[in-house]
Design a protein around this motif. Structure first.
Motif, PDB file in Angstrom:
ATOM      1  N   UNK A  34       0.804  -1.300   0.036  1.00 15.70           N
ATOM      2  CA  UNK A  34       0.027   0.050  -0.064  1.00 15.70           C
ATOM      3  C   UNK A  34       1.041   1.236   0.026  1.00 15.70           C
ATOM      4  N   UNK A  35       2.069   1.283   0.621  1.00  6.39           N
ATOM      5  CA  UNK A  35       2.905   2.358   0.855  1.00  6.39           C
ATOM      6  C   UNK A  35       3.401   2.610  -0.500  1.00  6.39           C
ATOM      7  N   UNK A  36       3.863   1.651  -1.224  1.00  4.01           N
ATOM      8  CA  UNK A  36       4.559   1.948  -2.545  1.00  4.01           C
ATOM      9  C   UNK A  36       3.590   2.100  -3.503  1.00  4.01           C
ATOM     10  N   UNK A  37       2.278   1.745  -3.416  1.00  3.89           N
ATOM     11  CA  UNK A  37       1.327   1.870  -4.329  1.00  3.89           C
ATOM     12  C   UNK A  37       1.145   3.122  -4.487  1.00  3.89           C
ATOM     13  N   UNK A  38       0.798   3.732  -3.200  1.00  5.59           N
ATOM     14  CA  UNK A  38       0.308   5.195  -3.000  1.00  5.59           C
ATOM     15  C   UNK A  38       1.415   6.242  -3.465  1.00  5.59           C
ATOM     16  N   UNK A  39       2.743   5.775  -3.171  1.00  6.97           N
ATOM     17  CA  UNK A  39       3.843   6.821  -3.517  1.00  6.97           C
ATOM     18  C   UNK A  39       4.317   6.353  -5.206  1.00  6.97           C
ATOM     19  N   UNK A  40       3.660   5.697  -6.063  1.00  8.83           N
ATOM     20  CA  UNK A  40       3.923   5.342  -7.258  1.00  8.83           C
ATOM     21  C   UNK A  40       5.302   4.510  -7.421  1.00  8.83           C
ATOM     22  N   UNK A  41       5.423   3.743  -6.468  1.00  6.08           N
ATOM     23  CA  UNK A  41       6.714   3.045  -6.321  1.00  6.08           C
ATOM     24  C   UNK A  41       7.982   3.478  -6.669  1.00  6.08           C
ATOM     25  N   UNK A  42       8.217   4.858  -6.129  1.00  7.67           N
ATOM     26  CA  UNK A  42       9.292   5.843  -6.425  1.00  7.67           C
ATOM     27  C   UNK A  42      10.511   4.942  -6.106  1.00  7.67           C
ATOM     28  N   UNK A  43      11.754   5.276  -6.811  1.00 12.94           N
ATOM     29  CA  UNK A  43      12.765   4.749  -6.771  1.00 12.94           C
ATOM     30  C   UNK A  43      13.621   4.934  -5.466  1.00 12.94           C
ATOM     31  N   UNK A  44      13.162   6.077  -4.626  1.00 12.97           N
ATOM     32  CA  UNK A  44      14.050   6.661  -3.503  1.00 12.97           C
ATOM     33  C   UNK A  44      13.285   5.972  -2.192  1.00 12.97           C
ATOM     34  N   UNK A  45      12.383   5.149  -2.388  1.00 11.34           N
ATOM     35  CA  UNK A  45      11.506   4.824  -1.165  1.00 11.34           C
ATOM     36  C   UNK A  45      12.482   3.385  -0.664  1.00 11.34           C
ATOM     37  N   UNK A  46      12.932   3.501   0.668  1.00 12.64           N
ATOM     38  CA  UNK A  46      13.539   2.530   1.438  1.00 12.64           C
ATOM     39  C   UNK A  46      12.729   1.875   2.408  1.00 12.64           C
TER      40      UNK A  46
END
Length: 504
Positions: A34-46
């Motif tokens: 859910x976290x990645x989906x809402x943030x468009x699976x951005x490359x800088x998500x850790x």
């Protein structure tokens, strides 16, 4: 009735479904998806799992301080077991943190530089702020330099700028209200005033104007000021932009309101009058005689910059009788080789001056200074030798350009530069009558303007004799014991002069 009940029921079900989708997932894998989906699976998500704890950290590595992450969070909770979110919060030493069960709040917090702490099976998460401090250090004022007085200026960090104001005004009544502007940027905007001095009606009006802004993003305070001023179609600004914290604090103590935007080194102050654009903060730091002389000099320079070239054009085109006889001969000799009429000659030279000034401003500092000086000398000398213009007009245009630099405010200085051109055109077509028409038009326009509901030409229109003590002239500070009527302050007195005399 049946259809109304059905529609109402469907609406309630949709709202319940929406609320259910916004609840934090208790499972780690679902939370990650859910976290990645809402943030468009951005490359800088850790996504970091702390061993032996059941805790997972979610954050943007581009927004947080990695040293603080390891020291204040990971080192504090690793190799420990936790049964609730409250236990984790008690273990951490982060200054700013809270808990929530709303996914929207989690997303906004992550974008704002927070680390999201998720415990397997818990129905809430912790968001702790450990944002990295990126930005330039505090430096001297660039656009509003002064000799006497504080030299520090704002930078692009809102928290740093607010701390500078708190340092100057250690008053518990200093109110700082946080407002978010921009659907996509959610930029932090701070509305600042001193409770008990500022007029509450003005505070409410300014707050409503900021909250009604509906746009994708807000990057700088210079954009915000165009959206909240009284008349955005006017060429004259009704709110001041400044980079000096001492000036902002002085205005706050007068009862004015201040707006600051995160990411902008300039603060907005209002309400403002036309004369305040020609007052410098340094005027308060020198003797009242010197301050009065400097203010009168700036007002004279304003008229010199706008009307001097226009008077030259009108005199040569229509009104030779106003030129002294001793000046007619050198003037006619100077113009003997010029092939253009006075209006065209003046417009071309004014255009060249503005071209040089704009080029010098856009080039690197060292190159720009050299280019502006050398370019002005070379072009001016060559233009006279080639018979392109008269040497008297070169002097007049140079004096007008020099006079425009005396305006302490950059925005008003630009307006003075622009106003010269229509006044020259009016002088070229109708002589002194055209100049007077332009002057009356500008005056009527200024009379119609307001700043946050207050007259723009105060204290002269409407006449407020009490405020004349600090307008074009500046009387000694002992004569200005009351705050100006322009801001309609709740507390009128700055200090009691009779008590001051008794102590003296």
């Amino acid at each position: 009735m049946f259809f109304k009940k059905t529609l109402s029921t469907n609406k309630q079900e949709k709202e319940k479904s929406k609320d259910a989708d916004n609840i934090i997932p208790t499972n780690r894998e679902r939370m990650s998806l859910e976290f990645r989906r809402r943030l468009q699976n951005s490359a800088d998500i850790v996504e970091t799992e702390v061993p032996g704890t059941g805790i997972t950290l979610f954050y943007f590595h581009t927004l947080i301080d990695m040293n603080l992450l390891h020291k204040d969070i990971i080192e504090q909770i690793k190799n420990q077991s936790f049964h609730s979110i409250e236990n984790i919060m008690g273990q951490l030493s982060v200054g700013i943190m809270d808990k929530t069960n709303q996914m929207d709040k989690v997303i906004q917090s992550a974008i704002g530089g927070h680390v999201i702490i998720h415990l397997e099976g818990a129905d809430k998460v912790i968001y702790a702020r450990i944002a990295s401090n990126t930005g330039r250090a505090l430096s001297n004022a660039i656009n509003e330099s002064q000799v006497i007085g504080p030299q520090i200026a704002f930078n692009e960090s809102l928290s740093t700028n607010l701390s500078l104001i708190r340092k100057y005004i250690a008053d518990p009544n200093l109110s700082i209200e946080d407002i978010r502007v921009g659907k996509r940027t959610t930029t932090a905007v701070s509305l600042i005033h001193i409770h008990g001095i500022a007029n509450q009606q003005m505070v409410d009006i300014l707050r409503d104007r900021i909250k009604k802004i509906n746009m994708d993003g807000l990057i700088d305070s210079s954009v915000l000021v165009q959206l909240i001023e009284d008349n955005s179609l006017s060429i004259f600004p009704q709110m001041v932009l400044t980079e000096r914290p001492d000036r902002i604090c002085s205005w706050l103590l007068m009862g004015k309101l201040v707006v600051m935007v995160d990411g902008s080194p300039q603060a907005i102050a209002c309400p403002q009058s036309f004369l305040e654009y020609f007052q410098s903060m340094e005027d308060k730091n020198v003797n009242w005689q010197v301050a009065t002389f400097l203010r009168l000099l700036r007002i004279f320079a304003l008229f010199l910059s706008v009307y001097f070239t226009a008077i030259y054009v009108a005199s040569l085109t229509f009104h030779y009788e106003v030129i002294p006889q001793t000046l007619l001969i050198p003037l006619s000799e100077s113009r003997a080789r010029v092939p253009f009429p006075p209006i065209m000659e003046a417009l071309i030279m004014e255009f060249f001056i503005e071209l040089l000034r704009e080029a010098a401003a856009r080039l690197p500092t060292k190159v720009g200074q050299s280019m502006g000086i050398v370019g002005g000398i070379v072009i001016g000398t060559a233009a006279v030798d080639a018979g392109f213009t008269s040497n008297i007009l070169i002097i007049i245009v140079a004096l007008g350009a020099l006079a425009s630099f005396t305006t302490p405010n950059y925005s008003m200085g630009n307006i003075v530069r622009v106003l010269r051109f229509p006044i020259i055109v009016l002088a070229g077509f109708w002589g002194f009558y055209g100049i007077m028409f332009g002057f009356c038009f500008i005056l009527i326009h200024l009379l119609r303007q307001s700043s946050l509901g207050t007259p723009f030409l105060t204290p002269f229109y409407p006449p407020r004799l009490a405020d004349w003590k600090n307008s074009i002239i500046r009387l000694p500070l002992t004569f200005t014991a009351k705050r100006p009527n322009q801001t309609r302050p709740e507390d009128v007195d700055k200090y009691n002069p009779s008590v001051a005399k008794e102590k003296e």
